[in-house]
Enzyme design. Structure first.
Site, mmCIF file in Angstrom:
data_model
loop_
_atom_site.group_PDB
_atom_site.id
_atom_site.type_symbol
_atom_site.label_atom_id
_atom_site.label_comp_id
_atom_site.label_asym_id
_atom_site.label_seq_id
_atom_site.Cartn_x
_atom_site.Cartn_y
_atom_site.Cartn_z
ATOM 1 N N HIS A 17 33.379 -28.139 30.521
ATOM 2 C CA HIS A 17 33.309 -26.752 31.001
ATOM 3 C C HIS A 17 32.957 -26.710 32.491
ATOM 4 C CE1 HIS A 17 32.247 -25.876 26.554
ATOM 5 N NE2 HIS A 17 33.451 -25.409 26.746
ATOM 6 N N LYS A 41 31.927 -17.909 14.974
ATOM 7 C CA LYS A 41 31.231 -19.205 15.001
ATOM 8 C C LYS A 41 29.737 -18.953 14.879
ATOM 9 C CE LYS A 41 34.265 -21.950 17.960
ATOM 10 N NZ LYS A 41 34.406 -22.635 19.259
#
Ligand code: COA
Length: 156
Positions: A17, A41
Site C-alpha cells: 500500500h 470484511k
C-alpha cells in the site's frame, strides 16, 4: 491541484500500500487515503487504529491526508472533488473484481476515473489477511509492513 482518493480496508496498511501511495503522489498533487469503515470484511484493527498507523507510515510524504468513509466510495470521492480513485493491481486475479468496481463507480460518477497502479514485484503477493495470519501465529511481519506499523502491532 489534482486530487485522488485511495480507498481500502488497510487491515493493516502494508508496504504494498505504501508503494502505491508513493507512486500515486507522482501522478496527483494530493492523495486522500481513506479507510472503509463498514464493509463485509471483519477487521482486526479498529478504524481509529488503522488511520493512526497509516498517518505514521505516510508522515514523510507531502500531500497525503488520511480519513475514513462509510457508504459509496464514488460519492465520497465526488464530494471531496477528486478526479480519480487509485487502486493497486497485484496479479491477474485482481482483474475481474477491480474492473467491475471501476466500471460501476464510473457509471455512478462519470467524471471519476479509476487509475490502476501495478504493485511493485516485491509486494505483488502481499495481502493484509496473510499479514494478520502471520501475526496471529507470532511470526515476523517486518518484511511486509512499514517499520513503525510492525513495531506497533508487535507491541499489541
Ligand atoms: N499491496 C499489497 N496488498 C494489496 C495491495 C497492494 N498494493 N492492494 C491491495 N492489496 C490487498 C489488501 O491487503 C487486501 O488483502 P486481504 O483481502 O487479504 O485483506 C486486498 O488486496 C484487497 O484489499 P483493499 O485494497 O483494502 O480493498 P478492499 O477490497 O478491502 O476494499 C473497497 C474495497 C473498500 C475499496 C470497496 O469495497 C469499496 O469501495 N466499498 C465501499 C462501498 C462501495 O462503494 N461499493 C460499491 C463499489 S462499486
Amino acid at each position: 491541484m489534482t486530487l485522488a482518493v485511495y480507498p481500502g480496508t488497510f487491515d493493516p496498511f502494508t508496504l504494498g500500500h505504501l508503494d502505491i501511495t508513493e507512486r500515486a503522489l507522482r501522478l496527483f498533487d494530493r492523495l486522500v487515503i481513506t479507510v472503509a469503515v463498514h464493509t463485509d470484511k471483519s477487521t482486526l484493527l479498529s478504524t481509529e487504529v488503522r488511520i493512526d498507523l497509516i498517518q505514521q507510515a505516510t508522515a514523510h510524504l507531502d500531500g497525503v491526508r488520511v480519513t475514513s468513509f462509510e457508504g459509496l466510495i464514488a460519492e465520497y470521492a465526488r464530494n471531496l472533488g477528486a478526479c480519480a480513485l487509485v487502486r493497486g493491481f497485484r496479479t491477474p486475479r485482481d482483474f475481474d473484481y477491480e474492473s467491475q468496481m471501476a466500471h460501476m463507480n464510473r457509471r455512478m460518477v462519470p467524471d471519476l476515473d479509476t487509475v490502476f497502479l501495478h504493485t511493485s514485484a516485491a509486494h505483488a503477493l502481499t495481502s493484509s489477511s496473510l499479514v494478520r495470519d502471520i501475526m496471529h501465529w507470532g511470526g515476523d511481519i517486518r518484511p511486509f509492513v512499514p517499520a513503525m506499523i510492525a513495531e506497533a502491532l508487535m507491541n499489541k
